[in-house]
Design a protein around this motif. Structure first.
Motif, mmCIF file in Angstrom:
data_model
loop_
_atom_site.group_PDB
_atom_site.id
_atom_site.type_symbol
_atom_site.label_atom_id
_atom_site.label_comp_id
_atom_site.label_asym_id
_atom_site.label_seq_id
_atom_site.Cartn_x
_atom_site.Cartn_y
_atom_site.Cartn_z
ATOM 1 N N VAL A 78 70.598 54.380 0.339
ATOM 2 C CA VAL A 78 69.575 55.233 0.221
ATOM 3 C C VAL A 78 68.522 55.157 -0.828
ATOM 4 O O VAL A 78 67.210 54.999 -0.399
ATOM 5 N N ASP A 79 68.951 54.848 -2.167
ATOM 6 C CA ASP A 79 67.832 54.477 -3.086
ATOM 7 C C ASP A 79 67.043 53.384 -2.947
ATOM 8 O O ASP A 79 65.926 53.225 -3.174
ATOM 9 N N ALA A 82 64.540 53.807 -0.479
ATOM 10 C CA ALA A 82 63.195 54.517 -0.937
ATOM 11 C C ALA A 82 62.243 53.419 -1.828
ATOM 12 O O ALA A 82 61.340 53.441 -1.835
ATOM 13 N N ARG A 83 63.262 52.585 -2.772
ATOM 14 C CA ARG A 83 62.383 51.687 -3.355
ATOM 15 C C ARG A 83 61.675 50.453 -2.586
ATOM 16 O O ARG A 83 60.926 50.019 -2.864
ATOM 17 N N PRO A 97 70.036 71.926 -8.759
ATOM 18 C CA PRO A 97 70.300 72.767 -10.117
ATOM 19 C C PRO A 97 70.113 72.064 -11.324
ATOM 20 O O PRO A 97 70.550 70.407 -11.063
ATOM 21 N N GLY A 98 69.530 72.395 -12.341
ATOM 22 C CA GLY A 98 69.827 71.784 -13.599
ATOM 23 C C GLY A 98 68.588 70.730 -14.005
ATOM 24 O O GLY A 98 68.726 70.245 -14.732
ATOM 25 N N VAL A 99 67.773 70.230 -12.889
ATOM 26 C CA VAL A 99 66.714 69.473 -12.848
ATOM 27 C C VAL A 99 65.286 69.983 -12.668
ATOM 28 O O VAL A 99 65.077 70.636 -11.768
ATOM 29 N N PHE A 104 62.405 65.388 -12.656
ATOM 30 C CA PHE A 104 62.691 64.715 -11.377
ATOM 31 C C PHE A 104 61.582 63.930 -11.082
ATOM 32 O O PHE A 104 61.640 62.657 -10.750
ATOM 33 N N ALA A 111 61.815 55.062 -11.307
ATOM 34 C CA ALA A 111 62.946 54.291 -10.291
ATOM 35 C C ALA A 111 62.214 53.315 -9.310
ATOM 36 O O ALA A 111 62.580 52.395 -9.051
ATOM 37 N N LEU A 112 61.233 54.055 -8.501
ATOM 38 C CA LEU A 112 60.408 53.598 -7.559
ATOM 39 C C LEU A 112 59.568 52.266 -8.022
ATOM 40 O O LEU A 112 59.371 51.225 -7.294
ATOM 41 N N LEU B 399 67.970 63.210 -4.163
ATOM 42 C CA LEU B 399 67.718 62.507 -5.315
ATOM 43 C C LEU B 399 67.619 60.809 -4.849
ATOM 44 O O LEU B 399 66.698 60.209 -5.256
ATOM 45 N N MET B 400 68.530 60.241 -4.042
ATOM 46 C CA MET B 400 68.646 58.996 -4.114
ATOM 47 C C MET B 400 67.458 58.515 -3.104
ATOM 48 O O MET B 400 66.886 57.522 -3.070
ATOM 49 N N GLY B 403 64.523 57.270 -4.387
ATOM 50 C CA GLY B 403 64.560 55.905 -5.111
ATOM 51 C C GLY B 403 65.594 55.995 -6.484
ATOM 52 O O GLY B 403 65.816 55.065 -7.095
ATOM 53 N N ILE B 404 66.228 57.433 -6.810
ATOM 54 C CA ILE B 404 66.987 57.240 -8.053
ATOM 55 C C ILE B 404 68.383 56.958 -7.733
ATOM 56 O O ILE B 404 69.160 57.248 -6.684
ATOM 57 N N PRO B 405 68.985 55.871 -8.553
ATOM 58 C CA PRO B 405 70.193 55.522 -8.130
ATOM 59 C C PRO B 405 71.229 56.590 -8.445
ATOM 60 O O PRO B 405 70.896 57.377 -9.428
ATOM 61 N N GLU B 406 72.256 56.461 -7.860
ATOM 62 C CA GLU B 406 73.295 57.380 -8.087
ATOM 63 C C GLU B 406 73.863 57.789 -9.586
ATOM 64 O O GLU B 406 73.994 58.972 -9.654
ATOM 65 N N THR B 408 72.172 57.570 -12.132
ATOM 66 C CA THR B 408 71.021 58.270 -13.019
ATOM 67 C C THR B 408 70.982 59.575 -12.243
ATOM 68 O O THR B 408 70.765 60.505 -12.935
ATOM 69 N N LEU B 412 71.069 62.754 -14.534
ATOM 70 C CA LEU B 412 69.867 63.912 -14.520
ATOM 71 C C LEU B 412 70.296 65.288 -14.373
ATOM 72 O O LEU B 412 69.796 66.021 -14.998
ATOM 73 N N VAL B 413 71.241 65.488 -13.400
ATOM 74 C CA VAL B 413 71.769 66.892 -13.049
ATOM 75 C C VAL B 413 72.301 67.452 -14.115
ATOM 76 O O VAL B 413 71.943 68.478 -14.646
#
Lengths: 255, 447
Positions: A78-79, A82-83, A97-99, A104, A111-112, B399-400, B403-406, B408, B412-413
């Motif tokens: 998946v990531d 996106a990249r 939650p939490g971010v 973010f 990451a991108l 999140l993925m 583009g964010i790897p798992e 990370t 992050l969370v």
């Protein structure tokens, strides 16, 4: 110029009642600079196509290919997708939650791009994009999508589109649940990014309303997991007048 | 995050009974189900609707209070009020534990390594105090009159520790003194035999200090930390549990709060097989303020329990409680019980307590029980909130998909979630160390 090519795509999902095929041979090619609208009644597989391109684990690809400039998208995580430049504006963005939004957005951008954005420019870019989409500045300090209204969540999806600058954007019913003002704001955001000429757009919608603001080059009508008909913008006008009845009443035509 | 309990009380509200949340693992917002959907498919071992059949010695499914007491025929009668719980220095006043007791029902007694049954005559972990030059540190015999003057055991293990310890460490911040550095109390365990320990921390009137009790190594420890916050004093006590994997630690940390005093208590529980802390803040004079924070991160098989009490016994005091926990791995179990008692005399009380848990993987279990007892309506405000959220595949996908790897994405969370508490410690070197520890916890989970 880039090309996103979908060939004879077959996709199913596992449900409690067993495996259910949803896409039954979809073929579609999108080039940079083009806007393709995918329209169709509920349950025709529009959103499945969007989620499959993004790599959602729920959808099982049984056949066919998706390539981005010849690269096999289906073999990417998946990531990685996106990249590689694919962006899905989600129909139901989840609350994380939490971010915080700030954290973010910066983490995703890093990451991108493979490197952290220059802090000064980045902060300015985020502020500008938020202002243009009429997103309150204090959203930046809130957790991702937490407590946002439906319309706010959609605007935040388009905010990401503008900040991440994908090669191909897939908008999964971004227009549903928006009032006219929000629809205009969101459409302007997509058009701003599109006008830079570096993005191809796949616009998935149930309604023709958004097509008054975002002009498609091609319109594809999805029925029962296949493209039943395709044409230019005039097809959307025809659907506006006639609805989907004539497609749902008859057997779908092979694309 | 799904709010499981959220109550607000305003002045003149009718007194409310005990509110109990049995730790439902609510989750919401799966893709395609924007609200209200609750998925209970992720069943967790030992979980029942009552959430009670937890202790290893509590195998039956009988409802609490209906089962016969193990050494008598009288039914167990739960205390009518948290304020009525037995307090005594005499071990004989506390019957042998069965696991059915209200305050032990979540604790796996078999994993206490004898803390509740055996003589605690092993060698206690060593204590080294460093960091501040103008603070008095003494080692005294159990006969010292100051010991036990301010705190009385409330459970069997605490009473056993009081009964057994031979010498105590006494740390005193003299009157009107501002400690010239953080007082670091390094507690290092080297023995596995059950042992007892007593620490007394006294912040005399108008003094100010930060005391960090840093537990590491391996131990089976029953501990009493007795804390006195003098009139107008400002004391922060941080208890860090970074024990080795096998350690068992049961610690009562009672604080007696003087007039207009400020007291901050921070629990950080990361390491150890079983860690059970019972921090109490007992107001003895008006005008005082208490903040209690907790951060815990349970890995596979770890049991981290915190049961706190805020006793508003006098008027015009304020308390704020925030505990946050993360869980990952099969059998990771955390317990948070927050008892807040507003007695008849405690008019003008202002209190709020919050517990948040974040479940990162299947097979972990978080119990959260906020209890609020109010005996007067003439208060500023009282409330509590508890929420247990799940970091699930949809969050990860979101999140993925950006583009964010798992790895990370998970960091992050969790970092974001726990940072709120870490930031409250206000000891930069410790904050940094704990942030790193949290990172290590994440990495250890092979996420």
């Amino acid at each position: 110029m880039s090309t996103l090519e979908i060939k004879d795509l077959h996709v199913s999902i596992d449900t409690e009642q067993g495996n259910v095929p949803i896409l039954k041979g979809v073929t579609l090619t999108i080039n940079t600079g083009e806007t393709h609208a995918i329209m169709g009644p509920n349950g025709s597989g529009k959103s499945t196509l969007a989620s499959t391109i993004a790599g959602h684990p729920r959808y099982k690809v049984d056949g066919g290919t998706i390539t981005l400039d010849g690269e096999d998208v289906l073999s990417m995580s998946v990531d990685e997708r996106a990249r590689a430049g694919l962006f899905l504006a989600m129909q139901y963005p989840v609350e994380v939650p939490g971010v915080t939004m700030t954290n973010f957005l910066r983490t995703a951008k890093t990451a991108l791009d493979g490197e952290a954005p220059s802090l000064r420019h980045w902060t300015k870019d985020v502020k500008t994009a938020m202002a243009q989409l009429r997103i309150d500045a204090d959203f930046a300090q809130r957790n991702v999508n937490e407590g946002f209204s439906g319309g706010e969540k959609k605007r935040v999806e388009i905010l990401q589109l503008e900040l991440f600058r994908p090669r191909f954007a897939i908008l999964d019913e971004t227009d549903s649940g928006l009032d006219v003002d929000a629809l205009k704001v969101v459409s302007e955001g997509v058009n701003r990014e599109h006008s830079k000429g570096e993005m191809g757009t796949l616009l998935i919608t149930h309604y023709t309303r958004i097509l008054r603001y975002i002009k498609p080059d091609f319109v594809h009508v999805f029925v029962a997991g296949r493209i039943a008909e395709q044409g230019g913008p005039e097809l959307a006008d025809q659907l506006e007048a006639e609805g989907y009845d004539r497609f749902t009443a008859q057997t779908p035509v092979e694309a | 995050m799904a709010e499981t309990t959220h109550t607000e009380f305003t002045p003149n509200t009718a007194p409310e009974g005990e509110v109990t949340d049995l730790g439902d693992l609510d989750e919401k917002a799966r893709l395609g189900a924007p609200s209200g959907a609750i998925d209970r498919s992720a069943a967790i071992d030992g979980f029942t609707e009552q959430g009670e059949s937890l202790s290893a010695q509590n195998a039956g499914s009988e409802q609490l209070g209906l089962k016969k007491h193990s050494h008598g025929n009288a039914p167990v009668v739960p205390e009518a009020s948290r304020g009525e719980r037995r307090r005594s220095f005499d071990l004989a006043d506390f019957p042998t534990l069965t696991g059915l007791e209200e305050d032990w029902r979540f604790t796996p007694l078999k994993r206490l390594r004898g803390l509740h049954t055996e003589e605690l005559n092993g060698s206690a972990p060593s204590i080294e105090v460093t960091g501040a030059g103008n603070v008095t540190v003494e080692t005294v015999g159990r006969g010292d009159a100051r010991l036990g003057a301010s705190a009385t055991p409330e459970d069997r293990v605490s009473a056993a520790a009081w009964h057994t310890f031979t010498e105590a460490t006494v740390i005193t911040i003299p009157k009107e003194t501002v400690a010239d550095g953080e007082v670091m109390v390094s507690v290092t365990g080297t023995h596995a035999e059950a042992a007892a320990q007593h620490i007394l921390i006294t912040a005399e009137a108008f003094s100010k200090a930060v005391v960090v009790i840093d537990h590491h190594g391996s131990a089976t420890l029953a501990q009493n930390v007795e804390i006195v916050v003098g009139d107008g004093a400002d004391l922060t006590v941080v208890s860090v549990q970074e024990w080795d994997d096998d350690a068992v630690h049961v610690s009562s940390q009672q604080a007696k709060i003087g007039r207009d005093a400020r007291y901050k208590h921070v629990v950080v529980s990361l390491g150890g097989d079983l860690v059970r802390l019972t921090p109490s803040s007992i107001f003895t004079a008006p005008g005082a303020e208490v903040e209690m924070y907790g951060l815990y991160f349970a890995d596979a098989g770890q049991h981290l329990e915190q049961r706190l009490l805020v006793d508003h016994a006098v008027p015009n005091c304020k308390s704020r409680v925030t505990y946050k926990g993360a869980l990952q791995g099969a059998g990771a179990h955390t317990v948070w019980v927050g008892d807040v008692l507003i007695r008849k005399a405690a008019e003008g009380t202002d209190t709020y307590e919050t517990n948040r848990n974040l479940i990162l993987t299947d097979g972990a279990r978080a119990d959260s029980v906020p209890n609020l007892e109010i005996e007067t309506g003439l208060i500023e405000g009282a409330g509590h909130a508890s929420a247990t959220g799940r970091f699930d595949d949809e969050h990860l996908f979101y999140l993925m998909a950006r583009g964010i790897p798992e790895v990370t994405a998970r960091r992050l969370v969790v970092r974001g979630f726990l940072n709120e508490v870490i930031q409250q410690i206000k000891v930069p070197s410790l904050e940094e160390r704990l942030s790193e520890s949290v990172e290590r916890e994440l990495a250890a989970g092979n996420l």
